[in-house]
Design a protein around this motif. Structure first.
Motif, PDB file in Angstrom:
ATOM      1  N   SER A 106     -35.376  -2.067  31.219  1.00 56.46           N
ATOM      2  CA  SER A 106     -36.331  -0.961  31.340  1.00 56.46           C
ATOM      3  C   SER A 106     -37.761  -1.374  31.001  1.00 56.46           C
ATOM      4  CB  SER A 106     -35.905   0.200  30.443  1.00 56.46           C
ATOM      5  OG  SER A 106     -36.005  -0.144  29.068  1.00 56.46           O
ATOM      6  N   LEU A 148     -36.861   3.911  35.068  1.00 57.65           N
ATOM      7  CA  LEU A 148     -36.217   4.934  35.889  1.00 57.65           C
ATOM      8  C   LEU A 148     -36.930   6.269  35.742  1.00 57.65           C
ATOM      9  CD1 LEU A 148     -32.441   4.178  35.262  1.00 57.65           C
ATOM     10  CD2 LEU A 148     -33.542   4.242  37.503  1.00 57.65           C
ATOM     11  N   ILE A 149     -37.221   6.898  36.879  1.00 56.65           N
ATOM     12  CA  ILE A 149     -37.812   8.236  36.907  1.00 56.65           C
ATOM     13  C   ILE A 149     -36.837   9.160  37.616  1.00 56.65           C
ATOM     14  CG2 ILE A 149     -39.719   9.649  37.763  1.00 56.65           C
ATOM     15  CD1 ILE A 149     -41.484   7.152  37.655  1.00 56.65           C
ATOM     16  N   ASP A 150     -36.467  10.262  36.979  1.00 58.06           N
ATOM     17  CA  ASP A 150     -35.569  11.248  37.584  1.00 58.06           C
ATOM     18  C   ASP A 150     -36.337  12.142  38.549  1.00 58.06           C
ATOM     19  OD1 ASP A 150     -33.378  10.385  36.031  1.00 58.06           O
ATOM     20  OD2 ASP A 150     -34.024  11.658  34.365  1.00 58.06           O
ATOM     21  N   ASP A 156     -45.024  11.457  38.205  1.00 59.68           N
ATOM     22  CA  ASP A 156     -44.321  11.100  36.983  1.00 59.68           C
ATOM     23  C   ASP A 156     -44.840  11.988  35.853  1.00 59.68           C
ATOM     24  OD1 ASP A 156     -42.836   9.966  35.014  1.00 59.68           O
ATOM     25  OD2 ASP A 156     -44.012   8.122  34.887  1.00 59.68           O
ATOM     26  N   LEU A 166     -27.909   3.594  35.576  1.00 60.43           N
ATOM     27  CA  LEU A 166     -28.304   4.722  36.407  1.00 60.43           C
ATOM     28  C   LEU A 166     -27.429   5.933  36.100  1.00 60.43           C
ATOM     29  CD1 LEU A 166     -29.496   2.146  37.934  1.00 60.43           C
ATOM     30  CD2 LEU A 166     -29.571   3.648  39.912  1.00 60.43           C
ATOM     31  N   ALA A 167     -27.879   7.103  36.505  1.00 65.95           N
ATOM     32  CA  ALA A 167     -27.249   8.347  36.067  1.00 65.95           C
ATOM     33  C   ALA A 167     -25.914   8.607  36.733  1.00 65.95           C
ATOM     34  CB  ALA A 167     -28.187   9.527  36.323  1.00 65.95           C
ATOM     35  N   SER A 201     -24.504   4.500  42.399  1.00 64.67           N
ATOM     36  CA  SER A 201     -25.581   4.115  43.320  1.00 64.67           C
ATOM     37  C   SER A 201     -25.027   3.936  44.728  1.00 64.67           C
ATOM     38  CB  SER A 201     -26.228   2.803  42.855  1.00 64.67           C
ATOM     39  OG  SER A 201     -26.603   2.880  41.504  1.00 64.67           O
ATOM     40  N   GLN A 229     -27.503   8.954  44.441  1.00 64.68           N
ATOM     41  CA  GLN A 229     -26.301   8.626  43.691  1.00 64.68           C
ATOM     42  C   GLN A 229     -25.273   9.755  43.738  1.00 64.68           C
ATOM     43  OE1 GLN A 229     -27.793   7.493  39.696  1.00 64.68           O
ATOM     44  NE2 GLN A 229     -29.751   7.221  40.732  1.00 64.68           N
ATOM     45  N   ALA A 263     -27.182  12.306  41.361  1.00 63.57           N
ATOM     46  CA  ALA A 263     -28.531  12.102  40.827  1.00 63.57           C
ATOM     47  C   ALA A 263     -29.396  11.468  41.902  1.00 63.57           C
ATOM     48  CB  ALA A 263     -28.508  11.219  39.587  1.00 63.57           C
ATOM     49  N   GLN A 275     -32.864   9.055  41.631  1.00 63.55           N
ATOM     50  CA  GLN A 275     -33.774   8.388  40.712  1.00 63.55           C
ATOM     51  C   GLN A 275     -34.643   7.384  41.452  1.00 63.55           C
ATOM     52  OE1 GLN A 275     -30.548   7.192  37.838  1.00 63.55           O
ATOM     53  NE2 GLN A 275     -31.917   8.097  36.313  1.00 63.55           N
ATOM     54  N   ARG A 276     -35.761   7.045  40.805  1.00 58.93           N
ATOM     55  CA  ARG A 276     -36.722   6.105  41.372  1.00 58.93           C
ATOM     56  C   ARG A 276     -36.954   4.994  40.359  1.00 58.93           C
ATOM     57  NH1 ARG A 276     -42.467   7.721  41.135  1.00 58.93           N
ATOM     58  NH2 ARG A 276     -43.693   6.019  42.002  1.00 58.93           N
TER      59      ARG A 276
END
Length: 501
Positions: free
Chosen positions: A33, A38-40, A80, A346-347, A350, A365, A379, A381-382
């Protein structure tokens, strides 16, 4: 078909609700990280937003297809925190697992066809919906997925078709890759597929798909769909002779491969069966994921960090993204290369990847009813590069007497030159009709010498005992950077199809 969609969706929802919350970030994820954050992205409230496919339609615009057959489009996706504005574009589709955009229209690969959709009156909803290609068979079996590509350099779409029930080819072209040309012709290109998880292109425009462990596949793999090649599973060979398909197959100039021998080794069978193409890269089971999925080539030119031109591959079960370096085999007839861990934590699982104009990686995801390590049922995510360069192996190339490694940062010359800093094993898998395979024919190649370049960015490892057809697993526990740091991921897995001469 509607009942099938509702059933699979209900099962997936039930599985998602039963999943345990994911544990906190691992030490590896915390190090990752520092370079890749990771951005949700919030998804539409109240919608079962399980991943099917996604496609960037502009610098700040994203289209996604869900497993329940809806397509949503969002603007303002780059913030963000992210605050995307979602609008429903189309619904009532059948498990879309491929999205592509061209001339303002979306092309969706459903289970039974590729569909072109366009909004011509500007209200945000599709008002043109037309079939582009539907030459393959479908009967509602749960496993008859169809994964669709984006457009290749020639304007073609590619479709990789799962077998019926994961084992047989009961419906037309199941276990094949098809190409749909700009003029709407469907052309058979390859057979030997079992259970793809994604399809995409490298920087040269060559098309690859990911295959999952199962019958005739000892481990998950990245496979080049070289036109006319055989990917290894024999169930689809029947369509060379079937009256419904044999003329199209003949017109495509394809040659029927011989039946492979169960219990053999693929490298040996490829010498007997000219059409059989070994995988470009093997993902050793569990060590590098368990359900290989979407593929994207980093075309950011450095906006996503130091790995421009390399491939990123999702894994659904382990909720992670892997990295792949490819090179052509010395004879130019295949690819080979190395896979590396890249980003875990990841949440959810993938499944589908795409890269934005800013270089960031979007990962759609899902738990998909099988569960995933991430814990959430779905999810979006970016992954964004923070600007910090992680200390990683950058490339791993085969040489006649070993491997050349390059690194993202200079190495410490003393630790890099010590053979004790490296350990290696080599193994392969049984090529068989039963499910999967253990690692077999294991040997211990020896790193005899390590030569470091003056700039500290490359090491040539002289290795005794390299074996064609084996996966070479390298660990670098003793290596340090010039700053004294350990590698973020001190391991690599090189699939050696052919030794340089």
């Amino acid at each position: 078909m509607v009942k099938s969609i509702l059933l699979t969706t209900t099962l997936a929802m039930a599985a998602g609700s039963a999943q345990e919350p994911a544990p906190g970030p691992s030490p590896t994820a915390l190090r990752e990280s520092e370079a890749y954050r990771l951005i949700d992205l919030p998804t539409p409230p109240g919608v079962q937003f399980e991943a099917g496919a996604l496609c960037l339609m502009g610098p700040d615009r994203l289209a996604v297809a869900t497993r329940i057959g809806e397509i949503w489009i969002a603007d303002k996706i780059l913030g963000d925190p992210a605050q995307p504005e979602w609008k429903l574009f189309e619904r009532g589709l059948h498990e879309v697992l491929g999205l592509a955009e061209k001339d303002g229209a979306l092309f969706a690969t459903q289970r039974g066809e590729v569909t072109r959709m366009k909004d011509t009156d500007g209200d945000g909803r599709a008002d043109i919906v037309e079939t582009v290609g539907d030459a393959w068979g479908i009967d509602g079996n749960y496993h008859e997925y169809a994964f669709g590509s984006r457009f290749d350099p020639g304007g073609n779409l590619w479709v990789a078709l799962c077998l019926t029930g994961s084992f047989t080819s009961d419906n037309r072209y199941r276990g094949w890759a098809l190409r749909i040309s700009p003029d709407g012709k469907t052309i058979p290109m390859n057979t030997g597929i079992r259970s793809p998880g994604g399809i995409g292109f490298n920087g040269n425009g060559d098309v690859f798909y990911t295959e999952n462990q199962g019958p005739w596949n000892g481990a998950c793999k990245l496979q080049w769909l070289k036109p006319g090649s055989f990917a290894g599973h024999p169930a689809g060979l029947r369509w060379f002779d079937d009256p419904a398909t044999r003329e199209a197959v003949k017109a495509a100039g394809l040659t029927k491969p011989a039946e492979p021998e169960s219990g053999s080794r693929m490298h040996g069978e490829a010498k007997r069966i000219p059409e059989l193409l070994p995988p470009a890269v093997l993902f050793p089971y569990d060590k590098m994921g368990q359900s290989a999925a979407g593929i994207i080539a980093d075309g950011s030119g450095g906006k996503f960090g130091p790995f421009s031109g390399q491939l990123f591959v999702g894994d659904q079960t382990q909720s992670l993204v892997m990295r792949v370096f490819l090179e052509k085999t010395p004879d130019g007839q295949n690819y080979q290369g190395a896979c590396f861990p890249f980003r875990e934590g990841l949440a959810s699982g993938s499944l589908s990847l795409d890269q934005g104009a800013d270089g960031s990686l979007f990962v759609f995801q899902t738990g998909r009813g099988w569960g995933s390590r991430g814990g959430k049922p779905f999810a979006l995510q970016r992954l964004v590069w923070t600007g910090k360069t992680p200390f990683e192996i950058h490339e791993m190339r085969a040489r006649p007497d070993g491997f050349t490694l390059t690194f993202t940062e200079p190495v410490d010359p003393a630790s890099a030159a010590a053979p004790a800093s490296y350990t290696m094993s080599a193994y392969t898998y049984i090529y068989q009709s039963s499910y999967g395979s253990p690692e077999v024919d294991t040997t211990k190649p020896v790193v005899e010498r390590a030569d470091v370049t003056a700039d500290g960015l490359s090491i040539h490892l002289k290795v005794n005992g390299m074996i064609e057809g084996h996966l070479h697993e390298l660990h670098l526990p003793g290596l340090r950077s010039a700053k004294g740091e350990a590698l973020v991921h001190p391991r690599a897995y090189y699939t050696l199809n052919q030794l340089p001469k």
